[in-house]
Design an enzyme around this catalytic site. Structure first.
Site: not given
Ligand code: GLC
Length: 559
Positions: A205, A257
């Site tokens: 993310d 790994e």
């Molecule tokens: C990313 C995720 C989204 C979230 C953001 C903050 O863009 O896909 O859903 O709100 O990160 O974590």
């Protein structure tokens, strides 16, 4: 058992599960891991290679689970670690790999680290895991800068003792300080934790946000205007800094790994030319390209974006990724059924469905949908998907798109959950409309999602598009996905090349050939076009006349 194929990810069909909205086995209105287990055969029937699960960690849900309280646990409302293990086993037995969503840019404010940071006070090692600064003004009563968060509102929140912390998203999502070695160590521990439990890879993310360069002294921080004017070329204080790749090189060593080496895909909203850094083999290995998701329904635009992305992934020997829908954007059946109003300025328009140039900036209004052509949107979405599934690289699909679901707008303001709605405030409807629990049956409390009222309301039209209604039915969207994904498995070879058939590419059409004579032709226009010679394998909609491809339809041919 799974074949030990180190290249499985290169052309994988990956299905994104938003766990809280997939299937609810324990009857609390929230989906859970036992719900996923109960639908394992359904997942198998889709002929997918992997599932990616959005966060299932303990979370107060300030941002749909992307506010993580504990990275090495499961939200008790969603299940237990034992449920996770069982899910991995059950999916692996069916040949489906499991990708875990990792959220390293920020923890939640309830994470034990942030709670400790609050207690420990200014200058403490606990605070050094986050980005705390003194405020400006006589008594530090003004935030260190005038920056705004991605979800709207200020990027800084003040704590009791007067210091401010940075959150590029919601206040409940304090940004971590990746200059701190402890943060590195802890995430390595988290990677190993899930890999040792059988995870096959990670979706990372906000992968472009971890590295930051922010002087201690608030007076030397740039203003919002200055920040916005800075180039994002590896030197920007907040986004896409070059040294972020040092983190991913560390992770790659861990991923390697395992046998086969585990995979990772970056969610990085960066300049396209910088994407290959994220997909390099000594880094995460693959990166999302959201270009088609942002694109208009236009043949020249699609062609340009496809060609460009294939070149980009070639640069590092990675494979490309294709996405039309996910948990952050208006579903593609709906996007493609909206009139093209053009620019972001139209967003102010008060009472219509609006299509702006960025899928992320769609504004939907409750109920009123004068401009949406649902039937056309779905036809186009199916055509786009069939094209996507023929492209070299991985296709990432989002739960519910196999049912042809439209965005749900029938959500009243008091039922909304997305922080973008509250922080805009109310101007952006947010992302709840694509996160409504799936309809499994045509009747029942929550259309078969579970035994209780679902956490987001489902509209009456869900009955007609439920799995039950589409299962085994010729021509249904579900049948098309199943047939296409099964056939794709047979047609794919290791050859990832694509040859454009120039004479069939134009203002309203695209055509290309893959190894083995697998030809895809897509008609973007309204009027039929002539089909080239070849045996029809599958089409995204009915072919009324022999030798003709109707508007908004894609066909696969064997030559
Ligand atoms: C990313 C995720 C989204 C979230 C953001 C903050 O863009 O896909 O859903 O709100 O990160 O974590």
């Amino acid at each position: 058992m799974l074949i030990d194929d180190k290249n499985w990810w290169r052309q994988a069909a990956v299905y994104q599960i938003y766990p809280r909205s997939f299937a609810d086995a324990n009857g609390d209105g929230l989906g859970d891991l036992q719900g996923v287990i109960s639908r394992a055969d359904y997942l198998k029937s889709l002929h997918i290679d992997a599932v990616w699960l959005s966060p299932f960690y303990p979370s107060a849900l300030a941002d749909g689970g992307y506010d993580v309280d504990d990275y090495r646990n499961v939200d008790p409302r969603i299940g237990t670690l034992e449920d996770f293990d069982e899910m991995v086993q059950v999916l692996h037995e069916r040949g489906i790999r499991v990708i875990v969503d990792l959220v390293p840019n920020h923890t939640s404010n309830l994470h034990e680290w942030f709670q400790a940071a609050l207690k420990a006070g200014p200058g403490s090692p606990e605070r050094a895991r986050y980005i705390f600064r003194e405020g400006r003004g006589e008594n530090g009563e003004l935030p260190p800068t005038d920056w705004t968060s991605i979800f709207g509102g200020p990027s800084w929140t003040r704590v009791e003792d007067g210091q401010w912390y940075l959150h590029n998203f919601a206040p409940e999502q304090p940004d971590l300080n990746w200059k701190n070695p402890e943060v590195h160590e802890d995430f390595i521990k988290t990677l190993r934790f899930w890999l040792d439990r059988g995870a096959d890879g990670f979706r990372v993310d906000v992968a472009h946000g971890l590295a930051k360069d922010l002087p201690e002294d608030a007076a030397s921080l740039p203003s919002k205007a200055e920040l916005d004017a800075m180039p994002v070329d590896g030197t920007h204080p907040l986004w896409d800094r070059d040294e972020v790749h040092e983190i991913y090189r560390e992770w790659r060593e861990v991923l390697n790994e395992y046998t086969p080496a585990r995979t990772a895909v970056a969610e990085a909203w960066v300049e396209t030319s910088r994407r290959p850094h994220y997909s390099s083999p000594d880094g995460l290995g693959q990166a999302f390209n959201f270009d088609l998701l942002d694109a208009d329904f236009s043949a020249p635009e699609f062609r340009h974006l496809i060609a460009h992305n294939l070149e980009l992934s070639d640069q590092t020997g990675s494979s490309s990724t294709w996405v039309f829908s996910n948990h952050d954007v208006v579903r593609h059946a709906t996007r493609f059924g909206l009139p093209l109003l053009g620019s972001a300025e139209d967003i102010e328009h008060p009472d219509t469905w609006i299509k702006a140039d960025q899928a992320k900036h769609f504004v939907l209004t409750d109920g009123a949908e004068p401009a949406l052509d649902r039937e056309l949107g779905l036809r186009r979405a199916r055509a786009a998907t069939l094209l996507e599934l023929a492209l070299p690289g991985s296709a990432y699909m989002y739960q519910g798109e196999e049912l042809g679901l439209h965005e749900v707008v029938e959500i009243s303001d008091d039922q909304r959950q997305d922080p973008t709605f509250f922080r805009s405030p109310g101007v952006e409807k947010g992302r709840d409309g694509c996160r409504v629990p799936l309809p499994w049956t045509a009747e029942g409390e929550s259309f078969g999602f579970g035994q209780a009222a679902p956490h987001l309301p489902q509209p009456a039209w869900f009955a007609e598009v439920s799995v039950e209604k589409q299962d085994g039915k010729d021509g249904s969207t579900l049948s098309m996905y199943r047939e296409a994904l099964a056939l794709r498995r047979e047609l794919l070879t290791e050859d990832e090349s694509l040859t454009w058939i120039d004479e069939l590419c134009g203002e309203y059409s695209l055509a290309f050939e893959r190894a083995g004579g697998w030809v895809t032709v897509m008609n973007f226009g309204d009027d039929p076009i002539a089909l080239p010679a070849g045996k029809v394998l599958l089409s995204s909609g009915p072919l009324a006349q022999e030798g003709e491809l109707p508007g908004a339809t894609t066909v696969w041919l064997q030559r």
